[in-house]
Enzyme design. Structure first.
Site, PDB file in Angstrom:
ATOM      1  N   ARG A 105      38.097 -64.152  -4.508  1.00  0.00           N
ATOM      2  CA  ARG A 105      39.253 -64.897  -5.019  1.00  0.00           C
ATOM      3  C   ARG A 105      39.957 -65.691  -3.923  1.00  0.00           C
ATOM      4  NH1 ARG A 105      41.648 -60.996  -9.777  1.00  0.00           N
ATOM      5  NH2 ARG A 105      40.390 -61.994 -11.392  1.00  0.00           N
ATOM      6  N   GLY A 130      35.464 -58.992 -17.023  1.00  0.00           N
ATOM      7  CA  GLY A 130      35.413 -58.231 -15.779  1.00  0.00           C
ATOM      8  C   GLY A 130      34.120 -57.456 -15.588  1.00  0.00           C
TER       9      GLY A 130
HETATM   10  P1  ADP Z   1      34.026 -56.881 -20.171  1.00  0.00           P
HETATM   11  O1  ADP Z   1      34.928 -56.357 -19.081  1.00  0.00           O
HETATM   12  O2  ADP Z   1      32.791 -57.531 -19.627  1.00  0.00           O
HETATM   13  O3  ADP Z   1      34.767 -57.734 -21.154  1.00  0.00           O
HETATM   14  P2  ADP Z   1      34.383 -54.495 -21.754  1.00  0.00           P
HETATM   15  O4  ADP Z   1      35.532 -54.094 -20.901  1.00  0.00           O
HETATM   16  O5  ADP Z   1      34.662 -54.924 -23.122  1.00  0.00           O
HETATM   17  O6  ADP Z   1      33.494 -55.604 -20.995  1.00  0.00           O
HETATM   18  O7  ADP Z   1      33.379 -53.268 -21.886  1.00  0.00           O
HETATM   19  C1  ADP Z   1      32.786 -52.654 -20.777  1.00  0.00           C
HETATM   20  C2  ADP Z   1      32.607 -51.191 -20.963  1.00  0.00           C
HETATM   21  O8  ADP Z   1      31.879 -50.875 -22.149  1.00  0.00           O
HETATM   22  C3  ADP Z   1      31.835 -50.608 -19.825  1.00  0.00           C
HETATM   23  O9  ADP Z   1      32.679 -49.723 -19.129  1.00  0.00           O
HETATM   24  C4  ADP Z   1      30.673 -49.882 -20.483  1.00  0.00           C
HETATM   25  O10 ADP Z   1      30.411 -48.631 -19.895  1.00  0.00           O
HETATM   26  C5  ADP Z   1      31.154 -49.692 -21.896  1.00  0.00           C
HETATM   27  N1  ADP Z   1      30.026 -49.547 -22.838  1.00  0.00           N
HETATM   28  C6  ADP Z   1      29.112 -50.465 -23.181  1.00  0.00           C
HETATM   29  N2  ADP Z   1      28.227 -49.967 -24.041  1.00  0.00           N
HETATM   30  C7  ADP Z   1      28.570 -48.683 -24.258  1.00  0.00           C
HETATM   31  C8  ADP Z   1      28.043 -47.630 -25.062  1.00  0.00           C
HETATM   32  N3  ADP Z   1      26.956 -47.805 -25.823  1.00  0.00           N
HETATM   33  N4  ADP Z   1      28.681 -46.436 -25.047  1.00  0.00           N
HETATM   34  C9  ADP Z   1      29.769 -46.254 -24.281  1.00  0.00           C
HETATM   35  N5  ADP Z   1      30.310 -47.195 -23.510  1.00  0.00           N
HETATM   36  C10 ADP Z   1      29.723 -48.401 -23.498  1.00  0.00           C
HETATM   37 MG    MG Z   2      36.378 -54.710 -19.069  1.00  0.00          MG
END
Ligand code: ADP
Ligand code: MG
Length: 401
Positions: free
Chosen positions: A42, A358
């Site tokens: 950043r 993130g």
């Molecule tokens: P981003 O930050 O990319 O927007 P999110 O915060 O929405 O993504 O989601 C990320 C989280 O989702 C991760 O911590 C991951 O471990 C969790 N996750 C993804 N698939 C599963 C699953 N099948 N079961 C439990 N947790 C999951």
């Molecule tokens: Mg996230």
């Protein structure tokens, strides 16, 4: 400006900034451990705009938030001191950290600023007025400078004093190079995307991504839904999900979205097989299901190989791809495979690929594939809200009306 998301907003190059006093809001909220910066991405991202202002012989007052300090005891942990040091190294100039930005001392300091001496205000969140969007805090700074430049992309969705109230008080205001680039890239998806457009959505919760699905409903040709959020959709189709993470209260909404996908003839890819286990634990015994159903005593923590094949097929003709949210619980081995496979497919794709959010960005970086993507959006919450089509206070405040 030329890109739809910045209509009515000036770019830094359109302001007359020569020898002006400029308030530059940045997002220097870098991860730190024991007072050491872990990742300075950043800070590096802010350099082009700072250099531009140095070239214009401006007196530069930089400001940024850092973390979420709650009480005064938290302050040392969230000081911008290491950031000031790093900035100074990267720019080869003196960067003075001003501990009391609201005091009168700042007035005396500004005339001494120049090409080799920049001012960085201590963490804006140390002042209570920042998060309450205080008019008083904003007018204090507005009274000190001639112009305001915002390059804090990661903070444009916050109605905070140095992002919202302050620019509203300024006539001369603009976005810096980072925000310009970020908005241009996001607009490549939502306004100017070349079809077919594929949205790959994953992550923990449907509720986090509803806004994105709704806003992209008309634009996107194919939705790929993975991660834990897929199980709410599978349940909505009457498929057994075992002990997988489900938002029961969102099942009806998922049904409605499925109906809308169908009515609009949108292609939808949901997992057809899963990597399942009894619990989410490093090294736990896993199985790949043959079917779309998850056995009653197990939970799905990643997409299976057949699903990866389906995603590969969906991506084969794509011209534009947006990815938000991992395909599985990739932080825990061995549930990283689906997410890394998608990262790898995207790195080989000829489409314009934007990765936002993130955790998805972390996954792409861990896979060592960040440089192979069309654009990695640096502002997690900000890019998500932009994709949701929400009016962002930090951009709205920059409009000259
Ligand atoms: P981003 O930050 O990319 O927007 P999110 O915060 O929405 O993504 O989601 C990320 C989280 O989702 C991760 O911590 C991951 O471990 C969790 N996750 C993804 N698939 C599963 C699953 N099948 N079961 C439990 N947790 C999951
Ligand atoms: Mg996230």
């Amino acid at each position: 400006m030329s890109t739809p998301g910045l209509e009515g907003i000036k770019s830094i190059e359109e302001l007359d900034l020569f020898e002006k006093k400029v308030f530059l809001r940045l997002d220097l909220n870098v991860p730190c451990k024991n007072g050491k910066i872990v990742d300075d991405t950043r800070i590096r991202g802010a350099i082009p705009t700072i250099k531009y202002l140095i070239d214009k012989k401006c007196k530069i007052i930089m400001a940024s938030h850092m973390g979420r300090p709650k009480t005064k005891e938290d302050f040392p942990k969230f000081s911008l001191e290491p950031v000031a040091e790093r900035l100074s190294e990267l720019l080869g100039v003196d960067v003075i950290l001003l501990e009391d930005p609201m005091g009168e001392g700042i007035r005396g300091l500004i005339p001494s600023l120049g090409n080799t001496k920049l001012l960085l205000l201590e963490n804006t969140r140390f002042v209570s007025g920042e998060e309450s969007n205080s008019h008083q805090m904003a007018s204090h700074f507005a009274g000190l400078v001639d112009a305001y430049v915002d390059d804090a992309f990661g903070a444009i969705h916050r109605a905070h004093a140095t992002v919202d109230a302050l620019p509203r008080l300024m006539k001369a205001k603009a976005v810096g190079f980072l925000i310009k680039k970020e908005v241009e890239m996001l607009d490549k998806i939502i306004h100017k995307g070349e079809h077919p457009i594929v949205a790959i959505l994953g992550g923990a919760k449907v509720s986090d991504k509803i806004g994105v699905i709704e806003n992209l409903m008309e634009t996107v040709d194919c939705f790929v839904i993975g991660g834990a959020m897929a199980y709410t959709f599978l349940m909505a189709q009457g498929i057994a999900v075992g002990r997988s993470l489900v938002e029961k209260e969102k099942v009806n909404l998922a049904k409605e979205l499925l109906h809308r996908f169908q009515k609009r003839n949108k292609k939808l890819v949901l997992p057809v097989d899963h990597v399942v286990a009894t619990e989410l634990k490093e090294g736990v015994a896993t199985k790949v299901t043959d079917t779309q159903a998850v056995p009653a005593d197990l939970a799905g923590f990643d997409i299976g190989p057949k699903t990866i094949e389906l995603i590969k097929e969906a991506l084969s003709k794509a011209k534009t791809v947006v990815w938000n949210g991992p395909m599985g619980a990739f932080e825990t081995k061995p549930f990283e495979k689906g997410t890394f496979a998608v990262a790898s497919l995207l790195s080989e794709s000829k489409a314009f690929v934007l990765v936002g959010g993130g955790d998805s960005v972390t996954a792409v970086e861990q896979a060592g594939l960040a440089s192979k993507m069309g654009h990695i959006s640096t502002g997690g919450g900000a890019s998500l809200e932009y994709l949701e089509g929400i009016k962002l206070p930090g951009l709205d405040a920059l409009k000259n009306d």
